[in-house]
Design an enzyme around this catalytic site. Structure first.
Site, PDB file in Angstrom:
ATOM      1  N   ASP A  66       5.457   0.499  -3.791  1.00  0.00           N
ATOM      2  CA  ASP A  66       5.288  -0.909  -3.473  1.00  0.00           C
ATOM      3  C   ASP A  66       6.581  -1.501  -2.907  1.00  0.00           C
ATOM      4  O   ASP A  66       7.604  -1.545  -3.593  1.00  0.00           O
ATOM      5  CB  ASP A  66       4.882  -1.645  -4.748  1.00  0.00           C
ATOM      6  CG  ASP A  66       4.423  -3.045  -4.458  1.00  0.00           C
ATOM      7  OD1 ASP A  66       3.368  -3.194  -3.837  1.00  0.00           O
ATOM      8  OD2 ASP A  66       5.141  -3.988  -4.822  1.00  0.00           O
ATOM      9  N   THR A  99       3.637  -5.883   1.715  1.00  0.00           N
ATOM     10  CA  THR A  99       5.060  -6.136   1.490  1.00  0.00           C
ATOM     11  C   THR A  99       5.953  -5.117   2.191  1.00  0.00           C
ATOM     12  O   THR A  99       7.042  -5.464   2.638  1.00  0.00           O
ATOM     13  CB  THR A  99       5.383  -6.133  -0.014  1.00  0.00           C
ATOM     14  OG1 THR A  99       4.889  -4.931  -0.597  1.00  0.00           O
ATOM     15  CG2 THR A  99       4.735  -7.307  -0.706  1.00  0.00           C
ATOM     16  N   THR A 100       5.491  -3.878   2.274  1.00  0.00           N
ATOM     17  CA  THR A 100       6.297  -2.889   2.993  1.00  0.00           C
ATOM     18  C   THR A 100       6.273  -3.225   4.484  1.00  0.00           C
ATOM     19  O   THR A 100       7.301  -3.221   5.162  1.00  0.00           O
ATOM     20  CB  THR A 100       5.755  -1.469   2.766  1.00  0.00           C
ATOM     21  OG1 THR A 100       5.439  -1.309   1.384  1.00  0.00           O
ATOM     22  CG2 THR A 100       6.767  -0.422   3.164  1.00  0.00           C
ATOM     23  N   ASP A 398      -2.164  -5.980  -5.859  1.00  0.00           N
ATOM     24  CA  ASP A 398      -2.317  -5.976  -4.395  1.00  0.00           C
ATOM     25  C   ASP A 398      -3.783  -6.132  -4.011  1.00  0.00           C
ATOM     26  O   ASP A 398      -4.125  -6.901  -3.109  1.00  0.00           O
ATOM     27  CB  ASP A 398      -1.832  -4.642  -3.795  1.00  0.00           C
ATOM     28  CG  ASP A 398      -0.320  -4.587  -3.676  1.00  0.00           C
ATOM     29  OD1 ASP A 398       0.346  -5.536  -4.125  1.00  0.00           O
ATOM     30  OD2 ASP A 398       0.197  -3.584  -3.137  1.00  0.00           O
TER      31      ASP A 398
HETATM   32  P1  ADP Z   1       2.089  -2.506   2.429  1.00  0.00           P
HETATM   33  O1  ADP Z   1       3.022  -2.667   1.276  1.00  0.00           O
HETATM   34  O2  ADP Z   1       2.673  -3.080   3.671  1.00  0.00           O
HETATM   35  O3  ADP Z   1       0.710  -2.945   2.155  1.00  0.00           O
HETATM   36  P2  ADP Z   1       1.044   0.157   2.334  1.00  0.00           P
HETATM   37  O4  ADP Z   1       1.834   1.289   1.794  1.00  0.00           O
HETATM   38  O5  ADP Z   1      -0.059  -0.387   1.528  1.00  0.00           O
HETATM   39  O6  ADP Z   1       2.082  -0.956   2.715  1.00  0.00           O
HETATM   40  O7  ADP Z   1       0.498   0.599   3.759  1.00  0.00           O
HETATM   41  C1  ADP Z   1      -0.257  -0.252   4.565  1.00  0.00           C
HETATM   42  C2  ADP Z   1      -0.458   0.391   5.915  1.00  0.00           C
HETATM   43  O8  ADP Z   1      -1.203   1.594   5.769  1.00  0.00           O
HETATM   44  C3  ADP Z   1      -1.289  -0.514   6.802  1.00  0.00           C
HETATM   45  O9  ADP Z   1      -0.747  -0.519   8.102  1.00  0.00           O
HETATM   46  C4  ADP Z   1      -2.654   0.124   6.773  1.00  0.00           C
HETATM   47  O10 ADP Z   1      -3.398  -0.121   7.940  1.00  0.00           O
HETATM   48  C5  ADP Z   1      -2.300   1.589   6.660  1.00  0.00           C
HETATM   49  N1  ADP Z   1      -3.416   2.363   6.086  1.00  0.00           N
HETATM   50  C6  ADP Z   1      -3.956   2.246   4.862  1.00  0.00           C
HETATM   51  N2  ADP Z   1      -4.988   3.101   4.686  1.00  0.00           N
HETATM   52  C7  ADP Z   1      -5.101   3.796   5.835  1.00  0.00           C
HETATM   53  C8  ADP Z   1      -5.959   4.834   6.282  1.00  0.00           C
HETATM   54  N3  ADP Z   1      -6.910   5.318   5.516  1.00  0.00           N
HETATM   55  N4  ADP Z   1      -5.781   5.306   7.531  1.00  0.00           N
HETATM   56  C9  ADP Z   1      -4.820   4.800   8.318  1.00  0.00           C
HETATM   57  N5  ADP Z   1      -3.963   3.832   7.946  1.00  0.00           N
HETATM   58  C10 ADP Z   1      -4.094   3.326   6.733  1.00  0.00           C
HETATM   59 MG    MG Z   2      -0.683  -2.241   0.819  1.00  0.00          MG
END
Ligand code: ADP
Ligand code: MG
Length: 548
Positions: A66, A99-100, A398
């Site tokens: 996170d 957040t990332t 989240d």
């Molecule tokens: P954040 O803290 O920003 O939410 P995450 O680690 O949750 O970061 O990653 C979010 C990113 O991962 C987004 O750009 C989302 O579109 C991408 N993402 C999540 N699941 C998938 C998936 N199954 N295939 C492709 N991209 C994905």
């Molecule tokens: Mg996320």
């Protein structure tokens, strides 16, 4: 610090040990710090992102994916790094997820700005261009977003799965199960404001966690879970059809403030005094009995003698419950919090199908559940280790944010970088209509957005540049704009078909916050730090400790 004029020039006297960075030096340093912070969290982006292990100065270990948590635990000192931490927090508060993304994006915007500065573009021009680009992006996001019917559980489920995707908390089946819990919870506490707009107050979903069992034992509770035990061993352990008095009253005899002496000269007098106290407590319990309550939950204390009488009457009592829990109980049971026993009436009582004390991992907890249409609910997280339970809590938080925002806005966009590639293409097109140097900044903004598909493909072990080129080409074809990174197959894929959906608010907020942060940082051209070493100041070289 004193200021003076000398030969028309301003002279600044700095105290001993103070450091000062001016103009381009300040900007370079600040950009480097921003980029370093972004780099520190970048590898955590997306479902294929890695976890980080953070060790606090007390030796506590956090393992997480996170972004907000990583930054918070890093304890960064540099003021620019603090700005980056702040945007992650804002993102968390406003959109609940992403957040990332926001930090990675801000880092990339700063890197782009750095390149423009080196080419001699003035910061004001960059700031202006970024502002225009952010606004255009928001407009375009609304344009490409799709409507969702809040009753459509299948889409909500997909959004929940994407939000949970990156967290290491179990297999797909477990995640599906947890998604359902959250969707249930959000729908249960959903409300409408006077204008009929759907609103969801996250605080009404209480998350409790206890190590033990497995993550699949996590449960939804249609009511409130209180981390307290029943006050007296003689009380029942459970009551069905509970009528609950919620009190902000102490069931104790108030001790006099001053040291008033009571003169007791004989054993009889002592007895009488004690009997009188006992009678007062008995009267209090009598008032509760008269209200027909069979459960009392109070924010204050309960005297041992009162506990005894309550137990004798078969009433369950729980004491010293947190104010926030009392409010949740009131919403869940439709009971009123009463501040004086004289005011306690049957109509004030709350209702729950079941109130029960259960032993969980060696500790007693009171479950107030099976409430009728509760406006406050709980999710009780279980898991094999503290790390799993903690990460599950972060992840569920989240998901609650993501589901709430999509239900409130009823709009979603595609994930996997599809939306960012679309926005970048659109911004580049738009920049051609804008003359002057702002055009360069808008193009940099477009480049920066592409960091999302680039990072996602990198983390999946794909060639980032190659993937980006493929995506750009695909998006120029007639119906190619739904394509993003299929991180599980290591190819580009149709995100609409794959169901990689995200709330529009998560993207919009990330773009706004990231561009705002980069603007704030770019506007600084003078950094004066009153400490040469240690916390709060600017470390030489500008890098916060512990960053690459
Ligand atoms: P954040 O803290 O920003 O939410 P995450 O680690 O949750 O970061 O990653 C979010 C990113 O991962 C987004 O750009 C989302 O579109 C991408 N993402 C999540 N699941 C998938 C998936 N199954 N295939 C492709 N991209 C994905
Ligand atoms: Mg996320």
């Amino acid at each position: 610090m004193a200021e003076d004029k000398f030969g028309g020039q301003q002279i600044l006297y700095l105290p001993d040990g103070a450091t000062r960075l001016l103009g381009r030096d300040a900007q370079r340093t600040n950009i480097a710090v921003g980029v370093a912070v972004a780099n520190a969290v970048k590898s955590a982006l997306g479902p294929k992102g890695m976890d980080k292990m953070l060790v606090s100065d007390l030796g506590d270990i956090t393992i997480t994916n996170d972004g907000a948590t990583i930054l918070q635990e890093m304890n960064v000192e540099h003021p620019v790094a603090k700005i980056m931490v702040d945007i992650a927090k804002t993102q968390d508060k406003e959109a609940g997820d992403g957040t990332t993304t926001v930090v990675v994006l801000a880092g990339e915007l700063l890197r782009g700005a750095g390149e423009l500065l080196e080419q001699g573009v003035h910061p004001t021009t960059i700031i202006k261009g970024y502002k225009i680009a952010a606004e255009k992006s928001a407009e375009f996001l609304t344009h490409i977003s799709k409507e969702i019917d809040p009753k459509d559980d299948a889409i909500l489920q997909k959004i929940a799965m994407v939000s949970m995707g990156s967290k290491n908390i179990g297999d797909d089946k477990t995640k599906e199960y947890l998604s359902k819990l959250v969707i249930n919870a959000v729908k249960q506490v959903m409300d409408k404001d006077p204008r009929g707009k759907i609103i969801i107050d996250h605080d009404l979903i209480k998350i409790e966690k206890k190590v033990g069992g497995s993550i699949a034992d996590t449960q939804f509770i249609s009511g409130v879970l209180i981390d307290k035990e029943i006050a007296h061993p003689g009380m029942p352990k459970s009551i069905k059809s509970a009528k609950i008095a919620l009190l902000d009253v102490a069931l104790e005899i108030e001790k006099t403030e001053t040291d008033a002496k009571i003169e007791i000269t004989s054993p009889e007098q002592m007895q009488a005094f004690l009997r009188q106290e006992e009678q007062m407590l008995k009267d209090m319990v009598e008032k509760i009995k008269n209200s027909k309550a069979n459960i009392i939950i109070t924010q204050k204390g309960i005297d041992d003698v009162a506990q005894h009488f309550l137990a004798k009457a078969g009433i369950i009592a729980v004491r010293r419950v947190k104010k926030s829990d009392m409010e949740k109980l009131s919403k869940a049971t439709s009971g009123k919090i009463v501040t004086s026993l004289d005011d306690l009436n049957e109509e004030d009582l709350g209702f729950a199908g079941m109130v029960e004390e259960k032993k969980i991992a060696g500790e007693q907890m009171v479950f107030v559940e099976d409430c009728k249409n509760p406006k406050s609910v709980s999710i009780f997280i279980r898991g094999g280790t503290q790390h799993v339970v903690d990460e599950a809590e972060r992840s569920l938080t989240d998901v609650i944010g993501a589901i709430s925002s999509v239900v409130e806005d009823n709009k979603y966009v595609l994930g996997g970088g599809a939306t960012e590639v679309d926005l970048a293409i659109e911004l580049r097109k738009y920049s051609n209509d804008i003359g002057g140097r702002e055009q360069l900044a808008i193009q940099k903004f477009a480049d920066a957005l592409e960091i999302i598909p680039k990072t996602l493909s990198e983390s999946a072990g794909m060639d980032a540049i190659d993937t980006l080129v493929q995506l750009r080409n695909k998006h120029r074809t007639a119906d190619g704009n739904t394509y993003g990174v299929d991180i599980y197959k290591n190819i580009i894929g149709d995100m609409q078909k794959l169901g990689v959906f995200e709330p529009i608010r998560v993207k919009k907020q990330a773009i706004y916050s990231a561009s705002e942060a980069s603007e704030i940082i770019l506007r600084i051209d003078d950094m004066i730090s009153s400490k040469s070493k240690g916390g709060g100041g600017m470390p030489p070289g500008g890098m916060p400790p512990g960053m690459d």
